[in-house]
Scaffold this active site. Structure first.
Site, PDB file in Angstrom:
ATOM      1  N   ASP A  50     -10.612  55.090 -22.207  1.00 41.31           N
ATOM      2  CA  ASP A  50      -9.414  54.405 -21.726  1.00 41.31           C
ATOM      3  C   ASP A  50      -9.733  52.944 -21.426  1.00 41.31           C
ATOM      4  O   ASP A  50     -10.540  52.657 -20.541  1.00 41.31           O
ATOM      5  CB  ASP A  50      -8.904  55.105 -20.464  1.00 41.31           C
ATOM      6  CG  ASP A  50      -7.485  54.689 -20.081  1.00 41.31           C
ATOM      7  OD1 ASP A  50      -7.008  53.663 -20.594  1.00 41.31           O
ATOM      8  OD2 ASP A  50      -6.865  55.398 -19.270  1.00 41.31           O
ATOM      9  N   CYS A  90      -1.457  53.041 -22.804  1.00 39.68           N
ATOM     10  CA  CYS A  90      -2.056  54.384 -22.780  1.00 39.68           C
ATOM     11  C   CYS A  90      -1.217  55.433 -23.510  1.00 39.68           C
ATOM     12  O   CYS A  90      -1.665  56.032 -24.492  1.00 39.68           O
ATOM     13  CB  CYS A  90      -2.279  54.825 -21.340  1.00 39.68           C
ATOM     14  SG  CYS A  90      -3.379  53.756 -20.395  1.00 39.68           S
ATOM     15  N   HIS A 140      -1.717  62.105 -19.916  1.00 38.92           N
ATOM     16  CA  HIS A 140      -0.771  60.981 -19.856  1.00 38.92           C
ATOM     17  C   HIS A 140       0.306  61.047 -20.942  1.00 38.92           C
ATOM     18  O   HIS A 140       0.701  60.033 -21.503  1.00 38.92           O
ATOM     19  CB  HIS A 140      -1.515  59.648 -19.917  1.00 38.92           C
ATOM     20  CG  HIS A 140      -0.822  58.571 -19.117  1.00 38.92           C
ATOM     21  ND1 HIS A 140      -1.302  57.295 -19.019  1.00 38.92           N
ATOM     22  CD2 HIS A 140       0.325  58.596 -18.379  1.00 38.92           C
ATOM     23  CE1 HIS A 140      -0.501  56.561 -18.264  1.00 38.92           C
ATOM     24  NE2 HIS A 140       0.502  57.338 -17.857  1.00 38.92           N
ATOM     25  N   ASP A 297      -7.846  53.996 -26.297  1.00 40.37           N
ATOM     26  CA  ASP A 297      -6.391  53.871 -26.464  1.00 40.37           C
ATOM     27  C   ASP A 297      -5.923  52.420 -26.535  1.00 40.37           C
ATOM     28  O   ASP A 297      -4.832  52.139 -27.022  1.00 40.37           O
ATOM     29  CB  ASP A 297      -5.636  54.637 -25.368  1.00 40.37           C
ATOM     30  CG  ASP A 297      -6.060  54.262 -23.960  1.00 40.37           C
ATOM     31  OD1 ASP A 297      -6.894  53.349 -23.793  1.00 40.37           O
ATOM     32  OD2 ASP A 297      -5.561  54.904 -23.001  1.00 40.37           O
TER      33      ASP A 297
END
Length: 487
Positions: A50, A90, A140, A297
């Site tokens: 991330d 994200c 997410h 991401d």
């Protein structure tokens, strides 16, 4: 020899041959049982991080960080050195990874909204083809509130094994849910370590299975907060010795040095964990039959261009690491590739490498023919921002709706008012000189505008104001009018 003797002789010979054959088969079965299976279809392991920008690895030349395990993996992998996150946020990236679609198709064009539970996803396709599917870490994509459980069933989008959570960035008190158990659990310690061990446990259990696995291990780091890696990693990086990129303004330099020291601490820990995973695959005999994808991401501006986080079309935000380790039997040569692989291209490429038919819902490019030297694709790709939400992406920090086209040399962006940015990567690698309106680049700007217009038409993107898409999809915003959520 009379006929009766002949018959008895033949019968005894038949019995002897049968016994020898059965013994041989039993020995063979024993030998097979002791070896890893799945030798015909490769396993797939996606290592998703991330906010890890492409520039922040040893193999990419970052002078501040050593990533020996990733460097070793890169040396035997295909390195898409120009890979991008087409909508560098994200949830949009994750939804594109799972569906092979662009954000305006799957509808997840901002954080904290739910991916349609009827979507055709990578896990559903692999599972239908006999793969075991697993997911560990940050999800997410559920849109039902952070720290919440993603309930078993449709909301897990085809993943069977599950140790995950909708979203958290408290890496030392990290919430997760274990498969069917609805009880909230906490990883014991720094979650990067614990999630790695969970993945190793899953992989070991799959060693002798009759079917291969497809797993996504989704780490929350190196996303902020930057200063929460274990002390042994934080102690490796002295802010005073951090070398900054040339596009960080003076007003942010001291802050950025401190934050980069923490950011690199997370990366160093991740690199160790990736090394641990690969060692386990080798020790269990599964490495040579496992496709490994390492990516992120989106990136992190970390002070470049006077901003933090993501969403903007600068390289620190949109460029992501993209390594494909591909087993030798697929006869694909390792090394750097120039093509601009995008988020939606991962699913079709993985399916193709596993000889699985690509669903007609997929919009991304299958890069297997390119990797085999049979096609030339990926010369340009689309970047988008539908609505500038987020602390560092709002208008006061330069955020805006945009559509951009990126090639190996140029990045050209248009906002709702017209041409916004034009950068020449070769002559301006830090994107310091905006060439929009520059007479010397008029023909380049015109060509890039035409290319962008063609790509928008090709993808059915009308480039409307962000709120139009929010209304179209029935999303809501909070009282401030800036933060989206769903019922």
């Amino acid at each position: 020899m009379n006929s009766k003797v002949q018959i008895r002789f033949c019968y005894n010979l038949f019995l002897i041959c049968t016994i020898v054959f059965m013994v041989s088969c039993n020995e063979k079965k024993k030998e097979i049982a002791e070896q890893p299976r799945n030798t015909t279809r490769p396993n797939v392991l996606v290592l998703l991080t991330d906010q890890w920008r492409a520039q922040a690895t040893g193999y990419a030349g970052d002078p501040n960080i050593s990533t020996p395990h990733l460097d070793s993996l890169a040396a035997i992998s295909v390195n898409f050195k120009n890979a991008v996150s087409g909508m560098p946020v994200c949830s949009p990236f994750r939804a594109s990874l799972l569906t092979g679609q662009r954000p305006l198709t799957h509808g997840v064009f901002m954080n904290d909204v739910q991916l349609d539970t009827n979507a055709v996803t990578i896990a559903k396709v692999f599972h239908k083809e006999g793969y075991d599917t697993g997911y560990i870490g940050k999800w997410h994509l559920d849109g039902h509130g952070r720290l919440q459980n993603v309930a078993p069933g449709k909301r897990r989008q085809g993943f069977q094994f599950w140790k995950g959570n909708e979203c958290t960035h408290d890496y030392n008190e990290s919430v997760y849910y274990d498969n069917e158990d609805p009880t909230r659990k906490i990883w014991d310690g720094y979650d990067t370590f614990e999630q790695t061990d969970a993945a190793i446990g899953y992989i070991k259990e799959r060693k002798l299975a009759d079917n291969p696995f497809m797993m996504i291990l989704s780490y929350g780091t190196p996303h902020a907060p930057y200063h929460t890696a274990p002390l042994e990693y934080r102690n490796r990086f002295d802010p005073k010795k951090i070398l900054l990129r040339r596009n960080v303004p003076d007003s942010l330099k001291e802050r950025v040095k401190k934050d980069l020291a923490g950011y690199y601490a997370h990366i160093a820990a991740l690199d160790d964990m990736i090394g641990k995973l690969i060692k386990n695959l080798k020790d269990t005999g599964q490495f040579e039959n496992t496709i490994i994808v390492f990516t992120s991401d989106h990136g992190d501006l970390l002070g470049s261009h006077g901003a933090y986080k993501k969403q903007q079309p600068y390289d620190e935000s949109v460029k992501v690491p993209m390594l494909y380790y591909i087993p030798d039997n697929l006869k694909i040569v390792a090394g750097e590739r120039d093509a601009l692989m995008n988020s939606e291209d991962i699913m079709p490429t993985l399916l193709s490498l596993c000889n699985i038919s690509i669903p007609n819902t997929v919009e991304g490019i299958d890069y297997r023919p390119y990797l085999e030297g049979k096609e030339e694709v990926g010369h340009a790709t689309l970047l988008s921002c539908v609505q500038p939400f987020g602390q560092w992406s709002r208008s006061q920090h330069g955020g805006r709706e945009y559509r951009a086209i990126k090639t190996q040399q140029y990045t050209y962006a248009r906002d709702l008012n017209g041409p916004w940015l034009l950068f020449d990567k070769i002559n301006d690698p830090y994107q310091l000189n905006n060439l929009v309106g520059n007479e010397g680049y008029a023909s380049v700007q015109d060509a890039m505008e035409k290319l962008l217009s063609h790509r928008l038409k090709e993808t059915g993107d009308e480039f409307l104001p962000g709120m139009e898409y929010i209304k179209k999809w029935g999303y809501l915003v909070d009282k401030t009018g800036t933060v989206p959520y769903t019922n």
